[in-house]
Write a protein that holds these residues in place. Structure first.
Motif, PDB file in Angstrom:
ATOM      1  N   LEU A   1     -15.762  -3.152  12.194  1.00  0.00           N
ATOM      2  CA  LEU A   1     -16.928  -4.223  12.758  1.00  0.00           C
ATOM      3  C   LEU A   1     -16.442  -5.444  13.025  1.00  0.00           C
ATOM      4  O   LEU A   1     -16.923  -6.091  14.071  1.00  0.00           O
ATOM      5  N   ILE A   2     -15.651  -6.198  11.868  1.00  0.00           N
ATOM      6  CA  ILE A   2     -15.602  -7.810  12.068  1.00  0.00           C
ATOM      7  C   ILE A   2     -14.528  -7.696  13.204  1.00  0.00           C
ATOM      8  O   ILE A   2     -14.632  -8.733  14.099  1.00  0.00           O
ATOM      9  N   LEU A   3     -13.452  -6.730  13.497  1.00  0.00           N
ATOM     10  CA  LEU A   3     -12.356  -7.094  14.189  1.00  0.00           C
ATOM     11  C   LEU A   3     -12.909  -6.605  15.671  1.00  0.00           C
ATOM     12  O   LEU A   3     -12.633  -7.379  16.777  1.00  0.00           O
ATOM     13  N   SER A   4     -13.792  -5.647  15.802  1.00  0.00           N
ATOM     14  CA  SER A   4     -14.178  -5.246  17.315  1.00  0.00           C
ATOM     15  C   SER A   4     -15.357  -6.403  17.707  1.00  0.00           C
ATOM     16  O   SER A   4     -15.078  -6.788  18.955  1.00  0.00           O
ATOM     17  N   VAL A   5     -16.061  -6.917  16.943  1.00  0.00           N
ATOM     18  CA  VAL A   5     -16.988  -7.990  17.411  1.00  0.00           C
ATOM     19  C   VAL A   5     -16.165  -9.312  17.755  1.00  0.00           C
ATOM     20  O   VAL A   5     -16.644 -10.060  18.716  1.00  0.00           O
ATOM     21  N   SER A   6     -15.186  -9.629  16.825  1.00  0.00           N
ATOM     22  CA  SER A   6     -14.247 -10.916  17.018  1.00  0.00           C
ATOM     23  C   SER A   6     -13.607 -10.654  18.448  1.00  0.00           C
ATOM     24  O   SER A   6     -13.734 -11.591  19.395  1.00  0.00           O
ATOM     25  N   CYS A   7     -13.063  -9.372  18.410  1.00  0.00           N
ATOM     26  CA  CYS A   7     -12.237  -9.411  19.726  1.00  0.00           C
ATOM     27  C   CYS A   7     -13.014  -9.298  21.099  1.00  0.00           C
ATOM     28  O   CYS A   7     -12.718  -9.827  22.224  1.00  0.00           O
ATOM     29  N   ALA A   8     -14.097  -8.487  20.880  1.00  0.00           N
ATOM     30  CA  ALA A   8     -15.063  -8.417  21.938  1.00  0.00           C
ATOM     31  C   ALA A   8     -15.583  -9.844  22.692  1.00  0.00           C
ATOM     32  O   ALA A   8     -15.879 -10.086  23.765  1.00  0.00           O
TER      33      ALA A   8
ATOM     34  N   ILE B   1       2.660  -8.201  12.133  1.00  0.00           N
ATOM     35  CA  ILE B   1       2.329  -6.750  11.964  1.00  0.00           C
ATOM     36  C   ILE B   1       1.496  -6.604  10.613  1.00  0.00           C
ATOM     37  O   ILE B   1       1.604  -7.484   9.625  1.00  0.00           O
ATOM     38  N   ASP B   2       0.043  -6.124  10.710  1.00  0.00           N
ATOM     39  CA  ASP B   2      -0.526  -5.537   9.478  1.00  0.00           C
ATOM     40  C   ASP B   2      -1.548  -6.832   9.230  1.00  0.00           C
ATOM     41  O   ASP B   2      -1.920  -7.077   8.188  1.00  0.00           O
ATOM     42  N   THR B   3      -1.833  -7.575  10.332  1.00  0.00           N
ATOM     43  CA  THR B   3      -2.611  -8.691  10.410  1.00  0.00           C
ATOM     44  C   THR B   3      -3.669  -8.383  11.457  1.00  0.00           C
ATOM     45  O   THR B   3      -3.068  -7.723  12.357  1.00  0.00           O
ATOM     46  N   TYR B   4      -4.770  -9.401  11.651  1.00  0.00           N
ATOM     47  CA  TYR B   4      -5.430  -9.286  12.825  1.00  0.00           C
ATOM     48  C   TYR B   4      -4.943 -10.079  13.965  1.00  0.00           C
ATOM     49  O   TYR B   4      -5.597 -10.039  15.239  1.00  0.00           O
TER      50      TYR B   4
ATOM     51  N   PHE C   1      -0.866  -1.977  12.536  1.00  0.00           N
ATOM     52  CA  PHE C   1      -1.196  -1.761  11.363  1.00  0.00           C
ATOM     53  C   PHE C   1      -0.365  -0.443  10.942  1.00  0.00           C
ATOM     54  O   PHE C   1      -0.629   0.631  11.213  1.00  0.00           O
ATOM     55  N   LYS C   2       0.649  -0.847  10.049  1.00  0.00           N
ATOM     56  CA  LYS C   2       1.589   0.221   9.525  1.00  0.00           C
ATOM     57  C   LYS C   2       1.353   0.519   8.122  1.00  0.00           C
ATOM     58  O   LYS C   2       1.717   1.444   7.596  1.00  0.00           O
ATOM     59  N   GLY C   3       1.079  -0.609   7.359  1.00  0.00           N
ATOM     60  CA  GLY C   3       1.081  -0.585   5.958  1.00  0.00           C
ATOM     61  C   GLY C   3      -0.152   0.340   5.302  1.00  0.00           C
ATOM     62  O   GLY C   3      -0.013   1.244   4.604  1.00  0.00           O
ATOM     63  N   ASP C   4      -1.315  -0.186   5.730  1.00  0.00           N
ATOM     64  CA  ASP C   4      -2.697   0.056   5.199  1.00  0.00           C
ATOM     65  C   ASP C   4      -3.331   1.328   5.991  1.00  0.00           C
ATOM     66  O   ASP C   4      -3.547   0.856   7.143  1.00  0.00           O
ATOM     67  N   SER C   5      -3.421   2.545   5.689  1.00  0.00           N
ATOM     68  CA  SER C   5      -3.743   3.523   6.535  1.00  0.00           C
ATOM     69  C   SER C   5      -5.461   3.811   6.624  1.00  0.00           C
ATOM     70  O   SER C   5      -5.941   4.253   7.262  1.00  0.00           O
TER      71      SER C   5
ATOM     72  N   PRO D   1      -2.311 -10.591  15.894  1.00  0.00           N
ATOM     73  CA  PRO D   1      -2.195 -10.057  17.225  1.00  0.00           C
ATOM     74  C   PRO D   1      -3.149  -9.624  18.379  1.00  0.00           C
ATOM     75  O   PRO D   1      -3.310 -10.159  19.370  1.00  0.00           O
ATOM     76  N   LEU D   2      -4.000  -8.845  17.433  1.00  0.00           N
ATOM     77  CA  LEU D   2      -5.190  -8.577  18.520  1.00  0.00           C
ATOM     78  C   LEU D   2      -6.010  -9.913  18.823  1.00  0.00           C
ATOM     79  O   LEU D   2      -6.785  -9.958  19.876  1.00  0.00           O
ATOM     80  N   ILE D   3      -6.205 -10.874  17.841  1.00  0.00           N
ATOM     81  CA  ILE D   3      -6.992 -11.956  18.007  1.00  0.00           C
ATOM     82  C   ILE D   3      -6.318 -12.760  19.275  1.00  0.00           C
ATOM     83  O   ILE D   3      -6.861 -13.366  20.030  1.00  0.00           O
ATOM     84  N   ILE D   4      -4.899 -12.980  19.232  1.00  0.00           N
ATOM     85  CA  ILE D   4      -4.369 -13.623  20.271  1.00  0.00           C
ATOM     86  C   ILE D   4      -4.438 -13.116  21.592  1.00  0.00           C
ATOM     87  O   ILE D   4      -4.503 -13.793  22.572  1.00  0.00           O
ATOM     88  N   LEU D   5      -4.067 -11.826  21.633  1.00  0.00           N
ATOM     89  CA  LEU D   5      -4.104 -10.872  23.034  1.00  0.00           C
ATOM     90  C   LEU D   5      -5.664 -11.256  23.440  1.00  0.00           C
ATOM     91  O   LEU D   5      -6.000 -11.316  24.698  1.00  0.00           O
ATOM     92  N   SER D   6      -6.832 -11.067  22.581  1.00  0.00           N
ATOM     93  CA  SER D   6      -8.104 -11.314  23.160  1.00  0.00           C
ATOM     94  C   SER D   6      -8.227 -12.706  23.595  1.00  0.00           C
ATOM     95  O   SER D   6      -8.969 -12.991  24.590  1.00  0.00           O
ATOM     96  N   LEU D   7      -7.947 -13.711  22.876  1.00  0.00           N
ATOM     97  CA  LEU D   7      -8.132 -15.018  23.097  1.00  0.00           C
ATOM     98  C   LEU D   7      -7.660 -15.502  24.622  1.00  0.00           C
ATOM     99  O   LEU D   7      -7.950 -16.289  25.189  1.00  0.00           O
ATOM    100  N   PHE D   8      -6.562 -14.862  24.982  1.00  0.00           N
ATOM    101  CA  PHE D   8      -5.650 -15.260  26.184  1.00  0.00           C
ATOM    102  C   PHE D   8      -5.957 -14.191  27.353  1.00  0.00           C
ATOM    103  O   PHE D   8      -5.227 -14.236  28.234  1.00  0.00           O
TER     104      PHE D   8
END
Length: 365
Positions: free
Chosen positions: A115-122, A208-211, A293-297, A213-220
């Motif tokens: 939820l946090i990741l989807s709302v932030s990226c959206a 990797i295993d952080t948010y 995300f490779k570490g925490d499934s 990359p997705l935040i940077i891609l979404s921001l730009f």
């Protein structure tokens, strides 16, 4: 009365159909029913209605039957999967599958993270794409058509072809910064990465295993489907009258003030549409999730499908003949629990979604 009769006669002379209607209304009831329901026109109408009804029922059955079977299977116990008499309706109704997924697959944690990741990226994607689309739609400059063509190209290129480049970029991410001395000899992004517990490497840092990359891609404006969002918003902005912006410029507003004060309030339905698209795709994303995300499934919802809860696995050992079907039903139940929030969001926001599509002006001029 005479005047009314003369008026009706005059109307019938002007409109021959009116005379036929009057004569039909004066005919006996049996003749009217016979003429209305025992005619070739009525027969064609009934046949066409039945054909459409059968066609729609068939299409609805093809579309809905897989969902019905998955929902029914989520309430079945392992005994039902070895019972040949059970098709859709379970004999041993149970909620064990939902309970085990909720408790053992860390559904709550995965739900909150997603939820946090989807709302932030959206939110970031909606803002970035709106800014880019406004510049392409309203400003004339050299290379505008080339830039727009490149935006459309991002909708065509499969993301799998970019996997190695994107993964390598965020595996060793570093931009040398003039203020590195202030930050203890590290680059700015290395310093930020330390705040997110990223690992330092010789050439940069691992995101990797952080948010990030997705935040940077979404921001730009480089995230998944951003080319489509820019296209939709660009088509919408082209339909906004230029006179509104000219009036704002006359009143002393600059470009950004006009964009935030005039354009964005007018674009709320379209912005909500883009936000819903971005939110839905990020919610069910597996491509970038598997990449970053490779570490925490158990970090995000799409990953809970991979693991079978241990209690359900032990429960199925007594029914080995139907174990594969039972495991498949468990994974389908995970899918139901993943998309259920999206269905709820769509129920409450479908009005804005329809309005945004209607006002997008989808023309490739």
């Amino acid at each position: 009365m005479d005047a009314i009769k003369r008026q009706n006669v005059g109307a019938m002379r002007r409109d021959p159909n009116a005379k036929i209607k009057v004569e039909f209304d004066r005919a006996p009831l049996s003749q009217r029913l016979k003429a209305k329901y025992l005619s070739l026109f009525f027969l064609k109408k009934v046949v066409w209605y039945i054909f459409r009804l059968i066609l729609l029922i068939g299409i609805a059955y093809i579309v809905l039957f897989p969902f019905i079977t998955q929902i029914a299977g989520s309430f079945m116990s392992p005994e039902d999967f070895v019972d040949v008499t059970v098709l859709i309706i379970p004999k041993h109704f149970t909620l064990d599958t939902y309970t085990a997924i909720f408790n053992e697959s860390n559904y709550t944690e995965a739900f909150l993270n997603t939820l946090i990741l989807s709302v932030s990226c959206a939110v970031l994607q909606t803002f970035a794409c709106a800014l880019v689309a406004y510049g392409i739609a309203k400003f004339k400059f050299k290379g505008a058509k080339v830039i727009f063509a490149l935006v459309l190209l991002t909708m065509i290129i499969p993301h799998q072809t970019l996997y190695s480049a994107i993964f390598g970029f965020f595996t060793s991410f570093d931009i040398r910064d003039p203020i590195s001395t202030v930050l203890g000899g590290k680059g700015l992004f290395e310093f930020i990465g330390g705040l997110f517990n990223s690992q330092d490497t010789v050439g940069g840092m691992i995101l990797i295993d952080t948010y990030m990359p997705l935040i940077i891609l979404s921001l730009f404006g480089l995230a998944f489907k951003n080319g489509l969002y820019i296209f939709l918003l660009r088509q919408f902005f082209r339909g906004v009258p230029d006179e509104l912006e000219e009036s704002a410029y006359i009143d002393g507003s600059g470009t950004f003030k006009t964009f935030f004060k005039i354009i964005l309030p007018l674009s709320v339905p379209m912005l909500i549409t883009v936000f819903l698209f971005a939110f839905s795709w990020q919610w069910t994303d597996t491509f970038y999730a598997n990449m970053f995300f490779k570490g925490d499934s158990t970090k995000l919802l799409p990953f809970i499908v991979k693991n079978i809860p241990e209690t359900l696995r032990k429960k199925s050992e007594a029914y080995l003949a139907g174990q594969n079907l039972y495991f498949s039903a468990i994974r389908n139940t995970c899918g139901i629990m993943i998309i259920a929030p999206l269905v709820i969001v769509y129920v409450f926001c479908q009005k804005y979604l329809v309005q945004g599509i209607e006002r997008s002006g989808l023309t490739a001029d």
